[in-house]
Design an enzyme around this catalytic site. Sequence first.
Site, PDB file in Angstrom:
ATOM      1  N   GLU A 272      77.423  35.424  42.999  1.00 22.67           N
ATOM      2  CA  GLU A 272      76.938  34.032  43.109  1.00 22.67           C
ATOM      3  C   GLU A 272      77.500  33.191  41.968  1.00 22.67           C
ATOM      4  O   GLU A 272      77.880  32.033  42.156  1.00 22.67           O
ATOM      5  CB  GLU A 272      75.410  33.979  43.111  1.00 22.67           C
ATOM      6  CG  GLU A 272      74.761  34.614  44.332  1.00 22.67           C
ATOM      7  CD  GLU A 272      75.250  34.043  45.657  1.00 22.67           C
ATOM      8  OE1 GLU A 272      75.479  32.823  45.728  1.00 22.67           O
ATOM      9  OE2 GLU A 272      75.412  34.811  46.613  1.00 22.67           O
ATOM     10  N   TRP A 275      80.736  32.241  43.090  1.00 26.31           N
ATOM     11  CA  TRP A 275      80.786  31.060  43.978  1.00 26.31           C
ATOM     12  C   TRP A 275      80.798  29.768  43.161  1.00 26.31           C
ATOM     13  O   TRP A 275      81.441  28.790  43.530  1.00 26.31           O
ATOM     14  CB  TRP A 275      79.596  31.056  44.946  1.00 26.31           C
ATOM     15  CG  TRP A 275      79.863  31.860  46.179  1.00 26.31           C
ATOM     16  CD1 TRP A 275      79.430  33.117  46.448  1.00 26.31           C
ATOM     17  CD2 TRP A 275      80.666  31.458  47.319  1.00 26.31           C
ATOM     18  NE1 TRP A 275      79.897  33.523  47.679  1.00 26.31           N
ATOM     19  CE2 TRP A 275      80.656  32.530  48.233  1.00 26.31           C
ATOM     20  CE3 TRP A 275      81.382  30.311  47.642  1.00 26.31           C
ATOM     21  CZ2 TRP A 275      81.339  32.484  49.456  1.00 26.31           C
ATOM     22  CZ3 TRP A 275      82.056  30.250  48.858  1.00 26.31           C
ATOM     23  CH2 TRP A 275      82.028  31.320  49.755  1.00 26.31           C
ATOM     24  N   TRP A 303      81.020  11.644  64.011  1.00 26.32           N
ATOM     25  CA  TRP A 303      79.724  11.519  63.342  1.00 26.32           C
ATOM     26  C   TRP A 303      79.004  10.299  63.895  1.00 26.32           C
ATOM     27  O   TRP A 303      79.638   9.315  64.290  1.00 26.32           O
ATOM     28  CB  TRP A 303      79.913  11.330  61.823  1.00 26.32           C
ATOM     29  CG  TRP A 303      80.681  12.423  61.152  1.00 26.32           C
ATOM     30  CD1 TRP A 303      81.901  12.293  60.547  1.00 26.32           C
ATOM     31  CD2 TRP A 303      80.305  13.791  60.995  1.00 26.32           C
ATOM     32  NE1 TRP A 303      82.305  13.499  60.038  1.00 26.32           N
ATOM     33  CE2 TRP A 303      81.345  14.436  60.299  1.00 26.32           C
ATOM     34  CE3 TRP A 303      79.205  14.546  61.386  1.00 26.32           C
ATOM     35  CZ2 TRP A 303      81.319  15.785  59.975  1.00 26.32           C
ATOM     36  CZ3 TRP A 303      79.175  15.896  61.067  1.00 26.32           C
ATOM     37  CH2 TRP A 303      80.214  16.504  60.367  1.00 26.32           C
ATOM     38  N   ASN A 338      68.307  28.040  47.866  1.00 28.67           N
ATOM     39  CA  ASN A 338      69.650  28.043  48.464  1.00 28.67           C
ATOM     40  C   ASN A 338      69.621  28.205  49.989  1.00 28.67           C
ATOM     41  O   ASN A 338      70.322  27.495  50.705  1.00 28.67           O
ATOM     42  CB  ASN A 338      70.504  29.146  47.839  1.00 28.67           C
ATOM     43  CG  ASN A 338      71.895  29.167  48.433  1.00 28.67           C
ATOM     44  OD1 ASN A 338      72.616  28.176  48.378  1.00 28.67           O
ATOM     45  ND2 ASN A 338      72.269  30.282  49.044  1.00 28.67           N
ATOM     46  N   TRP A 356      78.368  14.769  56.558  1.00 28.23           N
ATOM     47  CA  TRP A 356      77.889  15.556  55.413  1.00 28.23           C
ATOM     48  C   TRP A 356      77.844  14.735  54.130  1.00 28.23           C
ATOM     49  O   TRP A 356      77.046  15.019  53.233  1.00 28.23           O
ATOM     50  CB  TRP A 356      78.760  16.805  55.221  1.00 28.23           C
ATOM     51  CG  TRP A 356      80.212  16.557  54.913  1.00 28.23           C
ATOM     52  CD1 TRP A 356      81.226  16.427  55.816  1.00 28.23           C
ATOM     53  CD2 TRP A 356      80.824  16.418  53.614  1.00 28.23           C
ATOM     54  NE1 TRP A 356      82.420  16.203  55.175  1.00 28.23           N
ATOM     55  CE2 TRP A 356      82.209  16.197  53.831  1.00 28.23           C
ATOM     56  CE3 TRP A 356      80.349  16.438  52.306  1.00 28.23           C
ATOM     57  CZ2 TRP A 356      83.116  16.009  52.780  1.00 28.23           C
ATOM     58  CZ3 TRP A 356      81.250  16.255  51.260  1.00 28.23           C
ATOM     59  CH2 TRP A 356      82.604  16.038  51.495  1.00 28.23           C
ATOM     60  N   TRP A 379      78.449  21.590  50.646  1.00 26.55           N
ATOM     61  CA  TRP A 379      78.294  20.738  51.831  1.00 26.55           C
ATOM     62  C   TRP A 379      79.472  20.935  52.785  1.00 26.55           C
ATOM     63  O   TRP A 379      79.301  21.005  53.999  1.00 26.55           O
ATOM     64  CB  TRP A 379      78.135  19.254  51.442  1.00 26.55           C
ATOM     65  CG  TRP A 379      76.698  18.921  51.181  1.00 26.55           C
ATOM     66  CD1 TRP A 379      76.063  18.917  49.971  1.00 26.55           C
ATOM     67  CD2 TRP A 379      75.698  18.586  52.158  1.00 26.55           C
ATOM     68  NE1 TRP A 379      74.733  18.598  50.138  1.00 26.55           N
ATOM     69  CE2 TRP A 379      74.482  18.381  51.453  1.00 26.55           C
ATOM     70  CE3 TRP A 379      75.705  18.431  53.535  1.00 26.55           C
ATOM     71  CZ2 TRP A 379      73.293  18.040  52.113  1.00 26.55           C
ATOM     72  CZ3 TRP A 379      74.517  18.083  54.189  1.00 26.55           C
ATOM     73  CH2 TRP A 379      73.331  17.897  53.469  1.00 26.55           C
TER      74      TRP A 379
HETATM   75  C1  FAD Z   1      74.219  22.018  50.743  1.00 21.10           C
HETATM   76  C2  FAD Z   1      74.202  22.711  49.402  1.00 21.10           C
HETATM   77  C3  FAD Z   1      74.311  21.966  48.233  1.00 21.10           C
HETATM   78  C4  FAD Z   1      74.316  22.594  46.982  1.00 21.10           C
HETATM   79  N1  FAD Z   1      74.405  21.822  45.842  1.00 21.10           N
HETATM   80  C5  FAD Z   1      74.439  22.434  44.632  1.00 21.10           C
HETATM   81  C6  FAD Z   1      74.522  21.666  43.441  1.00 21.10           C
HETATM   82  O1  FAD Z   1      74.609  20.433  43.458  1.00 21.10           O
HETATM   83  N2  FAD Z   1      74.489  22.327  42.254  1.00 21.10           N
HETATM   84  C7  FAD Z   1      74.418  23.696  42.183  1.00 21.10           C
HETATM   85  O2  FAD Z   1      74.391  24.241  41.070  1.00 21.10           O
HETATM   86  N3  FAD Z   1      74.371  24.439  43.297  1.00 21.10           N
HETATM   87  C8  FAD Z   1      74.371  23.866  44.515  1.00 21.10           C
HETATM   88  N4  FAD Z   1      74.278  24.633  45.642  1.00 21.10           N
HETATM   89  C9  FAD Z   1      74.375  26.103  45.530  1.00 21.10           C
HETATM   90  C10 FAD Z   1      73.047  26.857  45.406  1.00 21.10           C
HETATM   91  O3  FAD Z   1      72.143  26.433  46.378  1.00 21.10           O
HETATM   92  C11 FAD Z   1      72.394  26.709  44.014  1.00 21.10           C
HETATM   93  O4  FAD Z   1      73.339  26.988  43.013  1.00 21.10           O
HETATM   94  C12 FAD Z   1      71.225  27.693  43.885  1.00 21.10           C
HETATM   95  O5  FAD Z   1      70.256  27.421  44.862  1.00 21.10           O
HETATM   96  C13 FAD Z   1      70.628  27.564  42.503  1.00 21.10           C
HETATM   97  O6  FAD Z   1      69.485  28.360  42.391  1.00 21.10           O
HETATM   98  P1  FAD Z   1      69.462  29.568  41.378  1.00 21.10           P
HETATM   99  O7  FAD Z   1      69.932  29.125  40.034  1.00 21.10           O
HETATM  100  O8  FAD Z   1      68.118  30.172  41.455  1.00 21.10           O
HETATM  101  O9  FAD Z   1      70.563  30.527  42.007  1.00 21.10           O
HETATM  102  P2  FAD Z   1      70.828  32.076  41.860  1.00 21.10           P
HETATM  103  O10 FAD Z   1      70.758  32.679  43.208  1.00 21.10           O
HETATM  104  O11 FAD Z   1      70.020  32.691  40.795  1.00 21.10           O
HETATM  105  O12 FAD Z   1      72.380  32.133  41.444  1.00 21.10           O
HETATM  106  C14 FAD Z   1      72.832  32.174  40.081  1.00 21.10           C
HETATM  107  C15 FAD Z   1      73.782  31.029  39.828  1.00 21.10           C
HETATM  108  O13 FAD Z   1      74.950  31.149  40.657  1.00 21.10           O
HETATM  109  C16 FAD Z   1      75.388  29.856  41.052  1.00 21.10           C
HETATM  110  N5  FAD Z   1      75.336  29.774  42.516  1.00 21.10           N
HETATM  111  C17 FAD Z   1      74.497  30.434  43.342  1.00 21.10           C
HETATM  112  N6  FAD Z   1      74.792  30.147  44.629  1.00 21.10           N
HETATM  113  C18 FAD Z   1      75.840  29.298  44.602  1.00 21.10           C
HETATM  114  C19 FAD Z   1      76.610  28.645  45.613  1.00 21.10           C
HETATM  115  N7  FAD Z   1      76.379  28.833  46.922  1.00 21.10           N
HETATM  116  N8  FAD Z   1      77.596  27.818  45.227  1.00 21.10           N
HETATM  117  C20 FAD Z   1      77.869  27.612  43.910  1.00 21.10           C
HETATM  118  N9  FAD Z   1      77.180  28.215  42.920  1.00 21.10           N
HETATM  119  C21 FAD Z   1      76.188  29.046  43.263  1.00 21.10           C
HETATM  120  C22 FAD Z   1      74.442  28.839  40.429  1.00 21.10           C
HETATM  121  O14 FAD Z   1      75.005  28.385  39.233  1.00 21.10           O
HETATM  122  C23 FAD Z   1      73.200  29.678  40.176  1.00 21.10           C
HETATM  123  O15 FAD Z   1      72.411  29.192  39.126  1.00 21.10           O
HETATM  124  C24 FAD Z   1      74.251  24.018  46.913  1.00 21.10           C
HETATM  125  C25 FAD Z   1      74.134  24.757  48.100  1.00 21.10           C
HETATM  126  C26 FAD Z   1      74.107  24.118  49.327  1.00 21.10           C
HETATM  127  C27 FAD Z   1      74.000  24.953  50.569  1.00 21.10           C
END
Ligand code: FAD
Length: 474
Positions: A272, A275, A303, A338, A356, A379
């Site tokens: 993650e 990602w 759209w 997420n 989007w 997105w």
């Molecule tokens: C439509 C959409 C918009 C999003 N917008 C953002 C945003 O503006 N900022 C943001 O930080 N994340 C975004 N995310 C990714 C993800 O949802 C969040 O990073 C995550 O929910 C953060 O929660 P956590 O720290 O508990 O994640 P955890 O599951 O604990 O993951 C650890 C870290 O990994 C990174 N991470 C995890 N999943 C993703 C992912 N899919 N993409 C990129 N990094 C990831 C984050 O930095 C996160 O803190 C988005 C996802 C979607 C589907």
Amino acid sequence: MSTSPGICWFRQDLRLHDNPALLAAIDCGEVLPVFILDDDNAGNWKCGSAARLWLHHSLNALQKSLEGRLSIHRGRAEDIIPRLCRDHQSTRVFWNRCYEPWRFERDKEIKKRLQEQSIDAQSFNGSLLWEPWQIMKKDGTPYKVFTPFYKSARTNANATPAVPLPVPDNIPLMRKDSDGLTVDDLKLRPDHPWCEKIERHWRIGEENAQIVLEEFIEAKIDHYNHGRDFPAEKGTSRLSPHLHFGEISPRQVWERASEVGFDDNIEVFKSELGWREFSYYLLYHFPRMPYDNLKSKFDRFPWWLNEQWLKRWKQGMTGVPFVDAGMRELWQTGHMHNRVRMIVASFLVKNLLIDWRHGAAWFWDCLVDADLASNSASWQWVAGCGTDAAPFFRIFNPVTQGQKFDPDGIYTRHFVPELKELPSKYLFSPWNAPQTTLEQAGVRLGDSYPCPLVDIQQSRQKALDALKKVSSSS
Ligand SMILES: Cc1cc2nc3c(=O)[nH]c(=O)nc-3n(C[C@H](O)[C@H](O)[C@H](O)COP(=O)(O)OP(=O)(O)OC[C@H]3O[C@@H](n4cnc5c(N)ncnc54)[C@H](O)[C@@H]3O)c2cc1C
């Protein structure tokens, strides 16, 4: 001690640990720590409301760690940095790199101008595991798909994430800069009850970021792989806003996870973080990502902007309970789980057929972790127009997703209390409930809770038909 301080320009690295720019400034002798709120250059991408609120508290925490010596300014960085150099006869400026296109271009220009004035300007990697230019395909072009990118990054011996740097023993801070502002002067925190609502959910600042990481390692990482999918379990780290503002570095998180050992949970968690890296990688190599579909055939997608539907989606009043729960979580906490982010985004784009970019803009304003790279990449991923996207035809069903990932309805009942008395069988599709069941639960559809904006199956079919038009016209 030198009378010419080294300027350490804090940006998305609001911490003392693992901060290469700060250590480089300390090597010069006295340090002038600086923060600039540069909304002018940021344009469309100035921090949204929730992120500003976070920034307010994060700056206060940093100010405290720096004994009140952080020199705070508002305006164009290309004017302020040279002025500070002149005012303090400083010939050295250090910062950690940012990768948003507007910042990257601005910083390149500032570096050039400073160097023309014989000022040594140096930048470092403080917020990524891998520099975007480090991981390239054999033919020299960037990866467009996550798995080979991540595999290459993990196996590239020259790209092993650096060990985090220690917190400096002593920071020889310059006396207080007289023309600086206070954090309050920046007016990042509006005087509005919404702020207090958000603040209740977070502990902000570097010290707290460390605590949040430790709590995750102690209590959650062991079942992350399963727990991360269930919003009621709070099984994820919630580190994203801390990472976004650099209160903790990805290298610190990566290293701490590595110390725990090696198993599926840890590897999935690290992926993650991967990602996050990939999102920055894409933003660096495709700087139009926040604006343009990375798959250009989607430029022809029909759209349909229904302003009323967009408003109802923002308010968490679509009549689809799992979607509404997510949108209300966002509004009430500045965050959304997420899995639920994927579902609400899919619903907007594929059931309501709204572009989007409207969804991304709302997230930008409401998320405390709003991040140009991750938000735009995610997105585009959901909408199917990204480089490594979920295919457009894979449309999340918000009813079955709710049943699967919130099986007891704890999350949905919490954020949609109007439905809390409904049996789980009907919680995610109250329109299917018999009238007597609705009455017993005190639900009046169209009154106490909205009827669904669209029929899930019919709107899904409409989206697939729209996709056919795009595909056949290519
Ligand atoms: C439509 C959409 C918009 C999003 N917008 C953002 C945003 O503006 N900022 C943001 O930080 N994340 C975004 N995310 C990714 C993800 O949802 C969040 O990073 C995550 O929910 C953060 O929660 P956590 O720290 O508990 O994640 P955890 O599951 O604990 O993951 C650890 C870290 O990994 C990174 N991470 C995890 N999943 C993703 C992912 N899919 N993409 C990129 N990094 C990831 C984050 O930095 C996160 O803190 C988005 C996802 C979607 C589907």
